[in-house]
Write an enzyme that holds these catalytic residues in place. Structure first.
Site, short mmCIF file in Angstrom:
data_model
loop_
_atom_site.label_atom_id
_atom_site.label_comp_id
_atom_site.label_asym_id
_atom_site.label_seq_id
_atom_site.Cartn_x
_atom_site.Cartn_y
_atom_site.Cartn_z
N ASP A 66 0.21 -7.72 1.41
CA ASP A 66 0.54 -6.29 1.51
C ASP A 66 2.05 -6.08 1.58
OD1 ASP A 66 0.05 -3.57 1.56
OD2 ASP A 66 -0.16 -3.48 3.73
N SER B 290 4.66 2.50 7.94
CA SER B 290 4.33 1.33 7.12
C SER B 290 5.51 0.90 6.27
CB SER B 290 3.14 1.65 6.20
OG SER B 290 1.97 1.82 6.94
N HIS C 284 0.82 -1.22 0.00
CA HIS C 284 0.00 0.00 0.00
C HIS C 284 0.85 1.27 0.00
CE1 HIS C 284 0.37 -0.28 4.53
NE2 HIS C 284 0.48 1.03 4.39
#
Length: 515
Positions: free
Chosen positions: A167, A246, A137
């Protein structure tokens, strides 16, 4: 002085001496004075545990602090900041509506005007030749990727491969001799273990921020919405993770990667002490495949399933994570092995299931061609079957099927069942089922469920479901269901095979009440 008086004085002096000894000992213990001044003292605490002196505790604190500093110094050179730019079109809120001509367009807001949206994330060097791990992402949809190293150097990056399910993504920069992260074994981590999170939270000026916490839990399973292997497995941590973290690494106090930070659970949009990381074993497996082939292969069993109802698990003494097969896809590994809708999967490779979602997690970690042994409960009988797993191709659509309304029951059988089981039932004619595309010789429609009735409270039954079997016998009508029900002894549990509104089959159990 009499002999009696002398004896009394002697007893009194002895008592005073003993009391003084006891007081001195207690005082020494109270103020931390041991057998000799200036030496460490340890005593057995409650339950036989060892109490550590203040000096020992201080030394341990200094040692832990040194460990944090050593890990930060070792890992930070492998941590990168990722800036992702996406080009988007700016459109008038009135475009395409009757108000467009009335309000017109603001100056400079013509059709197709573009602007750049900047995103921020983190990553970690997987290989010294410039391969970097991050979240999918972070880079998804990016038109431009730039990577900033710990030493301040900035490189353009290109995507090597992405995996939407896990992911994870791998990108590459044109650089050599980079500091790469060492992988740890995520199976070895334990709740309560210290971990450290690295990344660029909230702002690019906060690059290479380091936070510390513990492993709060492991094996957090989360459905992803994808068929067959659609379950993700996470490590939970309270090490601070915020937007921008992230893709950054979660490491142990040996400086080894145990996870990739990927998500938080929050009610405010910011960190609330619950963060999630992808386990390093998954990261390494996916990363190797993305670098070698640009995509990820996963094994496929070829079933849809759900957790068995608690009433069925209790009545048949099944493992708490027992899964119920609701559909077997034609031509898949499960179909070829003989798996059937309604089968209960209780174990894989001899390991009992604690959570039905483990099936997808276990199968998804394997490769096409691998063999697994499934322990199956079919109609009360336990068996094992070996399944050679296939690959995952395009999902097969599951046809929607919803039962139609029927006349309300009015006969004595329906009234009796409603009174004893809390179920309001009616018969669905075969002709109506044919119009719905269902190959059934009649069925019983559940119109209402009284969840206060203990017979069905935990069975998972809901209105507009179809009962197609009871105790292994077909139930083409309410009367047929009542006959089967009458043959069951009071206090005994029996199985129901149910079809829900999407055409999915599952099995549950209910108990016949005692008089």
């Amino acid at each position: 002085m009499s002999a009696k008086g002398k004896a009394s004085v002697a007893v009194l002096l002895a008592a005073v001496f003993i009391a003084g000894v006891l007081f001195t000992t207690a005082g020494a213990n109270l103020f931390g004075l041991g057998d000799s001044v200036g030496t460490e003292s340890r005593a057995s605490g409650p339950g036989g545990t060892t109490a550590i002196s203040n000096s020992d505790g201080f030394e341990r604190a200094i040692s832990l602090e040194q460990a944090f500093m050593d890990v930060a110094e070792s890992v930070n050179p492998a941590v990168v900041q990722i800036r992702a730019a996406r080009v988007q079109e700016r459109r008038s809120p009135f475009q395409g509506t009757p108000f467009e001509d009335f309000f017109g367009r603001p100056p400079g807001s013509g059709d197709g005007q573009q602007f750049r949206q900047q995103g921020l994330g983190s990553g970690v060097v997987a290989r010294a030749d410039g391969h970097i791990i991050t979240n999918n992402h972070v880079v998804e949809g990016a038109d431009e990727l730039r990577v900033r190293l710990f030493n301040g150097e900035v490189y353009d990056a290109e995507i090597v491969g992405t995996d939407d399910f896990s992911d994870l993504a791998v990108i590459k920069i044109d650089a050599d001799n980079l500091r790469e992260i060492s992988f740890g074994d995520s199976e070895d981590i334990r709740p309560g273990q210290w971990v450290m999170a690295f990344g660029s939270p909230l702002n690019e000026r906060l690059s290479n921020s380091v936070t510390a916490g513990i492993v709060s839990a492991k094996g957090r399973l989360q459905p992803s919405g994808q068929q067959d292997y659609g379950v993700q497995n996470f490590i939970q941590t309270d090490a601070s993770i915020n937007p921008g973290n992230s893709g950054g690494p979660l490491v142990n106090l040996e400086g080894r990667l145990v996870g990739i930070n990927t998500a938080i659970a929050t009610r405010t949009g910011q960190f609330q002490g619950i963060g999630f990381a992808i386990p390093s074993n998954t990261v390494q497996r996916v990363t190797d495949q993305l670098i070698e082939r640009g995509s990820v292969q996963r094994a496929r069993l070829g079933v849809q399933y759900m957790g068995a109802s608690q009433s069925l698990i209790r009545s048949e003494n099944l493992p708490r994570g027992t899964a119920q097969v609701s559909e077997v896809m034609d031509g898949t590994a499960a179909d070829e092995a003989g798996l059937e809708a309604g089968d209960l999967i209780t174990a894989i490779d001899g390991q009992e299931l604690d959570d039905a979602l483990q099936i997808s997690n276990i199968i998804g970690a394997k490769q096409p061609g691998d063999t697994v042994e499934l322990t199956i409960n079919r109609d009360g009988e336990t068996m094992t079957m070996e399944v050679v797993l296939g690959g995952f191709d395009d999902d097969e659509a599951v046809a929607d099927a919803a039962p139609s309304d029927s006349d309300s029951p009015g006969d004595s059988s329906a009234e009796m069942l409603q009174e004893e089981l809390g179920l309001s039932l009616s018969t669905v004619p075969e002709s109506d089922l044919e119009q719905l595309g269902l190959d059934l010789d009649g069925a019983v429609l559940i119109e209402r469920v009284d969840v206060r009735n203990p017979a069905v409270r935990d069975a998972g039954l809901q209105p507009r479901q179809l009962i197609v079997q009871a105790a292994g016998q077909p139930t083409p009508s309410v009367e047929a269901f009542a006959e089967v029900y009458a043959s069951v002894e009071e206090g005994q549990s029996f199985r129901l095979r149910i079809m829900d509104g999407q055409g999915t089959m599952f099995v549950t159990a209910i108990q016949k009440p005692t008089s």
